[in-house]
Design an enzyme around this catalytic site. Sequence first.
Site, PDB file in Angstrom:
ATOM      1  N   LEU A 294      10.438 -21.166  -4.465  1.00  0.00           N
ATOM      2  CA  LEU A 294       9.638 -20.159  -3.764  1.00  0.00           C
ATOM      3  C   LEU A 294       8.264 -20.098  -4.436  1.00  0.00           C
ATOM      4  O   LEU A 294       8.172 -20.109  -5.662  1.00  0.00           O
ATOM      5  CB  LEU A 294      10.337 -18.797  -3.841  1.00  0.00           C
ATOM      6  CG  LEU A 294       9.804 -17.712  -2.905  1.00  0.00           C
ATOM      7  CD1 LEU A 294      10.942 -16.770  -2.502  1.00  0.00           C
ATOM      8  CD2 LEU A 294       8.691 -16.892  -3.532  1.00  0.00           C
TER       9      LEU A 294
ATOM     10  N   HIS B  72       2.189   3.181  -9.065  1.00  0.00           N
ATOM     11  CA  HIS B  72       1.981   1.757  -9.347  1.00  0.00           C
ATOM     12  C   HIS B  72       3.114   1.214 -10.219  1.00  0.00           C
ATOM     13  O   HIS B  72       3.605   0.112  -9.991  1.00  0.00           O
ATOM     14  CB  HIS B  72       0.634   1.545 -10.057  1.00  0.00           C
ATOM     15  CG  HIS B  72      -0.549   1.977  -9.249  1.00  0.00           C
ATOM     16  ND1 HIS B  72      -0.682   1.684  -7.914  1.00  0.00           N
ATOM     17  CD2 HIS B  72      -1.648   2.699  -9.577  1.00  0.00           C
ATOM     18  CE1 HIS B  72      -1.817   2.198  -7.459  1.00  0.00           C
ATOM     19  NE2 HIS B  72      -2.422   2.824  -8.442  1.00  0.00           N
TER      20      HIS B  72
ATOM     21  N   ASP C   7       0.833  -1.212   0.000  1.00  0.00           N
ATOM     22  CA  ASP C   7       0.000   0.000   0.000  1.00  0.00           C
ATOM     23  C   ASP C   7       0.866   1.260   0.000  1.00  0.00           C
ATOM     24  O   ASP C   7       2.000   1.243   0.495  1.00  0.00           O
ATOM     25  CB  ASP C   7      -0.915  -0.027   1.237  1.00  0.00           C
ATOM     26  CG  ASP C   7      -2.076   0.947   1.100  1.00  0.00           C
ATOM     27  OD1 ASP C   7      -2.428   1.326  -0.032  1.00  0.00           O
ATOM     28  OD2 ASP C   7      -2.631   1.334   2.152  1.00  0.00           O
TER      29      ASP C   7
ATOM     30  N   SER D  54     -11.005  -6.918  -4.185  1.00  0.00           N
ATOM     31  CA  SER D  54     -12.332  -6.978  -4.815  1.00  0.00           C
ATOM     32  C   SER D  54     -13.035  -5.622  -4.719  1.00  0.00           C
ATOM     33  O   SER D  54     -14.006  -5.379  -5.425  1.00  0.00           O
ATOM     34  CB  SER D  54     -13.175  -8.102  -4.189  1.00  0.00           C
ATOM     35  OG  SER D  54     -13.061  -8.106  -2.774  1.00  0.00           O
TER      36      SER D  54
END
Length: 252
Positions: free
Chosen positions: A135, A41, A24, A70
């Site tokens: 991983l 972003h 965030d 969502s």
Amino acid sequence: MSVSSTQVIPESTDVPRHVVIIMDGNGRWATRRFLPRTAGHVRGVQAVRRVLEGCGRKGVKYLTLFAFSSENWRRPQEEVSLLMRLFVQTLEKEVGKLDEQGVRLRVVGDLSAFEPKLQGLIKAAEQRTCANDRLHLTIAANYGGRWDILQATRHLLRDRPDLAQNPDAITESMLSDRLSMAWAPEPDLFIRTGGEQRVSNFLIWQLAYTEMYFTPTFWPDFDAASLEAAFTWYASRERRFGRTSEQLEKSN
Ligand code: IPE
Ligand code: IPE
Ligand code: MG
């Protein structure tokens, strides 16, 4: 789920086996620089690479990243479109490298909402990396913890319609085995960057006994040292799973 923290006491290790991250603060990182939110972003993708490498070096086996909730469809349409484009571009560019590094990639969430091209890329990336085990990288996209519990419940009743007449026979594992990350151990360490201290409908079932680490650092600034600070904090936690400190001292 392999071991349920409410059914069995899991073994604690200094290095978390499963790290989950709410990435965030991209928008605020950009706004502070008088850039469009979307620039945050774009920059955030570099932090994903850094954290993946840091987790690999540390020996973390599962890394799960919240990329799109969502509820993120509620954002301005241009921002949603940019995020989708970025997802496509990143998959196209990075999957080969992930495969070479032995990373198994999975995407969890309601993927039916994505355009067919993105769905196809996701499927191809999952198939290409499905034999890797160094991983396990999971991207949560159009994911919501409530959606996950609901879809697990629907699956369960579809598989076992008899349970509707006999609800007392429903066990925790019947549901947890049908959650979208049933193959992964429960998260040991949760990290949220960007300063907010909330779960925002991430893995609400799975976080039952996860250690929660919050940092004001914006996601694009989160680097190897920030990750190391989270690991150090984690190693200092006493994970009691309902027991007392005295009981833990005796068993050590
Ligand atoms: C996280 O950063 C990325 C996504 C939710 C896709 P934000 O875009 O939420 O950044 P802030 O919280 O507005 O700064
Ligand atoms: C959570 O961040 C979702 C992701 C990071 C993908 P948000 O920025 O959407 O969460 P809220 O709205 O601040 O709770
Ligand atoms: Mg945010």
